[in-house]
Design a protein around this motif. Structure first.
Motif, PDB file in Angstrom:
ATOM      1  N   GLY A 165    -116.932   5.571  26.406  1.00 22.36           N
ATOM      2  CA  GLY A 165    -116.913   5.893  24.992  1.00 22.36           C
ATOM      3  C   GLY A 165    -115.555   5.732  24.336  1.00 22.36           C
ATOM      4  O   GLY A 165    -115.460   5.748  23.106  1.00 22.36           O
ATOM      5  N   ARG A 166    -114.499   5.579  25.130  1.00 20.06           N
ATOM      6  CA  ARG A 166    -113.164   5.390  24.578  1.00 20.06           C
ATOM      7  C   ARG A 166    -112.597   4.004  24.891  1.00 20.06           C
ATOM      8  O   ARG A 166    -111.886   3.429  24.066  1.00 20.06           O
ATOM      9  CB  ARG A 166    -112.200   6.447  25.141  1.00 20.06           C
ATOM     10  CG  ARG A 166    -112.577   7.877  24.830  1.00 20.06           C
ATOM     11  CD  ARG A 166    -111.463   8.841  25.236  1.00 20.06           C
ATOM     12  NE  ARG A 166    -111.183   8.822  26.661  1.00 20.06           N
ATOM     13  CZ  ARG A 166    -109.981   8.560  27.187  1.00 20.06           C
ATOM     14  NH1 ARG A 166    -108.950   8.301  26.389  1.00 20.06           N
ATOM     15  NH2 ARG A 166    -109.795   8.574  28.495  1.00 20.06           N
ATOM     16  N   PHE A 167    -112.902   3.491  26.072  1.00 17.51           N
ATOM     17  CA  PHE A 167    -112.382   2.189  26.501  1.00 17.51           C
ATOM     18  C   PHE A 167    -113.523   1.157  26.489  1.00 17.51           C
ATOM     19  O   PHE A 167    -114.669   1.487  26.784  1.00 17.51           O
ATOM     20  CB  PHE A 167    -111.811   2.268  27.911  1.00 17.51           C
ATOM     21  CG  PHE A 167    -110.549   3.078  28.056  1.00 17.51           C
ATOM     22  CD1 PHE A 167    -110.050   3.868  27.024  1.00 17.51           C
ATOM     23  CD2 PHE A 167    -109.851   3.038  29.242  1.00 17.51           C
ATOM     24  CE1 PHE A 167    -108.896   4.608  27.177  1.00 17.51           C
ATOM     25  CE2 PHE A 167    -108.688   3.764  29.424  1.00 17.51           C
ATOM     26  CZ  PHE A 167    -108.212   4.559  28.377  1.00 17.51           C
ATOM     27  N   THR A 168    -113.152  -0.075  26.198  1.00 20.89           N
ATOM     28  CA  THR A 168    -114.110  -1.175  26.230  1.00 20.89           C
ATOM     29  C   THR A 168    -113.477  -2.371  26.938  1.00 20.89           C
ATOM     30  O   THR A 168    -112.380  -2.811  26.551  1.00 20.89           O
ATOM     31  CB  THR A 168    -114.533  -1.592  24.821  1.00 20.89           C
ATOM     32  OG1 THR A 168    -115.091  -0.464  24.134  1.00 20.89           O
ATOM     33  CG2 THR A 168    -115.580  -2.702  24.888  1.00 20.89           C
ATOM     34  N   ILE A 169    -114.155  -2.860  27.958  1.00 20.09           N
ATOM     35  CA  ILE A 169    -113.696  -4.051  28.650  1.00 20.09           C
ATOM     36  C   ILE A 169    -114.475  -5.250  28.117  1.00 20.09           C
ATOM     37  O   ILE A 169    -115.672  -5.156  27.845  1.00 20.09           O
ATOM     38  CB  ILE A 169    -113.847  -3.918  30.178  1.00 20.09           C
ATOM     39  CG1 ILE A 169    -113.167  -5.094  30.893  1.00 20.09           C
ATOM     40  CG2 ILE A 169    -115.310  -3.773  30.585  1.00 20.09           C
ATOM     41  CD1 ILE A 169    -113.075  -4.910  32.406  1.00 20.09           C
ATOM     42  N   SER A 170    -113.784  -6.359  27.962  1.00 22.47           N
ATOM     43  CA  SER A 170    -114.431  -7.581  27.498  1.00 22.47           C
ATOM     44  C   SER A 170    -113.663  -8.758  28.080  1.00 22.47           C
ATOM     45  O   SER A 170    -112.573  -8.592  28.638  1.00 22.47           O
ATOM     46  CB  SER A 170    -114.445  -7.656  25.969  1.00 22.47           C
ATOM     47  OG  SER A 170    -113.113  -7.670  25.456  1.00 22.47           O
ATOM     48  N   ARG A 171    -114.238  -9.943  27.950  1.00 17.59           N
ATOM     49  CA  ARG A 171    -113.557 -11.135  28.455  1.00 17.59           C
ATOM     50  C   ARG A 171    -113.853 -12.319  27.558  1.00 17.59           C
ATOM     51  O   ARG A 171    -114.915 -12.386  26.916  1.00 17.59           O
ATOM     52  CB  ARG A 171    -113.942 -11.417  29.904  1.00 17.59           C
ATOM     53  CG  ARG A 171    -115.377 -11.817  30.133  1.00 17.59           C
ATOM     54  CD  ARG A 171    -115.692 -11.872  31.629  1.00 17.59           C
ATOM     55  NE  ARG A 171    -114.885 -12.874  32.318  1.00 17.59           N
ATOM     56  CZ  ARG A 171    -114.673 -12.868  33.636  1.00 17.59           C
ATOM     57  NH1 ARG A 171    -115.193 -11.894  34.389  1.00 17.59           N
ATOM     58  NH2 ARG A 171    -113.948 -13.827  34.203  1.00 17.59           N
ATOM     59  N   ASP A 172    -112.926 -13.241  27.558  1.00 25.41           N
ATOM     60  CA  ASP A 172    -113.086 -14.509  26.845  1.00 25.41           C
ATOM     61  C   ASP A 172    -112.752 -15.589  27.863  1.00 25.41           C
ATOM     62  O   ASP A 172    -111.568 -15.893  28.101  1.00 25.41           O
ATOM     63  CB  ASP A 172    -112.152 -14.563  25.636  1.00 25.41           C
ATOM     64  CG  ASP A 172    -112.369 -15.799  24.809  1.00 25.41           C
ATOM     65  OD1 ASP A 172    -111.990 -15.788  23.624  1.00 25.41           O
ATOM     66  OD2 ASP A 172    -112.915 -16.786  25.333  1.00 25.41           O
ATOM     67  N   ASN A 173    -113.781 -16.153  28.468  1.00 22.94           N
ATOM     68  CA  ASN A 173    -113.540 -17.144  29.513  1.00 22.94           C
ATOM     69  C   ASN A 173    -112.906 -18.424  28.969  1.00 22.94           C
ATOM     70  O   ASN A 173    -112.218 -19.140  29.700  1.00 22.94           O
ATOM     71  CB  ASN A 173    -114.834 -17.450  30.260  1.00 22.94           C
ATOM     72  CG  ASN A 173    -115.226 -16.321  31.202  1.00 22.94           C
ATOM     73  OD1 ASN A 173    -114.403 -15.486  31.593  1.00 22.94           O
ATOM     74  ND2 ASN A 173    -116.504 -16.293  31.573  1.00 22.94           N
ATOM     75  N   ALA A 174    -113.120 -18.699  27.704  1.00 17.19           N
ATOM     76  CA  ALA A 174    -112.490 -19.868  27.106  1.00 17.19           C
ATOM     77  C   ALA A 174    -110.969 -19.694  27.020  1.00 17.19           C
ATOM     78  O   ALA A 174    -110.221 -20.674  27.026  1.00 17.19           O
ATOM     79  CB  ALA A 174    -113.056 -20.129  25.720  1.00 17.19           C
ATOM     80  N   LYS A 175    -110.535 -18.440  26.949  1.00 16.09           N
ATOM     81  CA  LYS A 175    -109.098 -18.139  26.894  1.00 16.09           C
ATOM     82  C   LYS A 175    -108.563 -17.624  28.224  1.00 16.09           C
ATOM     83  O   LYS A 175    -107.405 -17.212  28.317  1.00 16.09           O
ATOM     84  CB  LYS A 175    -108.827 -17.106  25.795  1.00 16.09           C
ATOM     85  CG  LYS A 175    -109.134 -17.620  24.396  1.00 16.09           C
ATOM     86  CD  LYS A 175    -108.766 -16.577  23.343  1.00 16.09           C
ATOM     87  CE  LYS A 175    -109.015 -17.120  21.940  1.00 16.09           C
ATOM     88  NZ  LYS A 175    -108.675 -16.114  20.890  1.00 16.09           N
TER      89      LYS A 175
END
Length: 125
Positions: free
Chosen positions: A65-75
């Motif tokens: 609820g406080r942290f969010t992980i994400s990724r951009d494989n193009a970058k």
């Protein structure tokens, strides 16, 4: 894969930070990614993880609820957006990578093959 973490800093409680971990040397999208942290005198602990394509995420209970992980494989980059930071979030944050073709236990640091150098996050009260 070589990993370079960045984005740490000194903030006040309630503030936000976004960490980034840039990968190079190998195909970034072949790797599951995780964020761990280590406070002084403590063992490295799991924070968040994301699978190779970004479909599945995992979080440690205290950051849900406080942290969010994400990724951009193009970058070739994975991010950790940290909101509502607390003093107990103070630690060195590390990103880890695990090849998607091998067995992966997202919440265990021993499951990761490659590590970045860490970035310091300090939250003052």
């Amino acid at each position: 894969v070589q990993l370079q973490a960045s984005g740490g800093g000194l903030v006040q409680a309630g503030d936000s930070l976004r960490l980034a971990c840039a990968g190079s040397g190998r195909t970034f999208s072949n790797y599951h990614m995780g964020w761990f942290r280590q406070a002084p005198g403590k063992e490295r602990e799991f924070v968040a993880a994301i699978n190779w394509i970004g479909e599945t995420t995992y979080y440690e209970d205290s950051v849900k609820g406080r942290f969010t992980i994400s990724r951009d494989n193009a970058k070739n980059t994975v991010y950790l957006q940290m909101n509502s930071l607390k003093p107990e979030d103070t630690a060195v944050y590390y990103c880890g990578a695990k090849n998607r073709l091998t067995s992966w236990s997202a919440k265990y640091s021993s499951s990761y093959t490659f590590w970045g150098q860490g970035t310091q996050v300090t939250v003052s009260s």
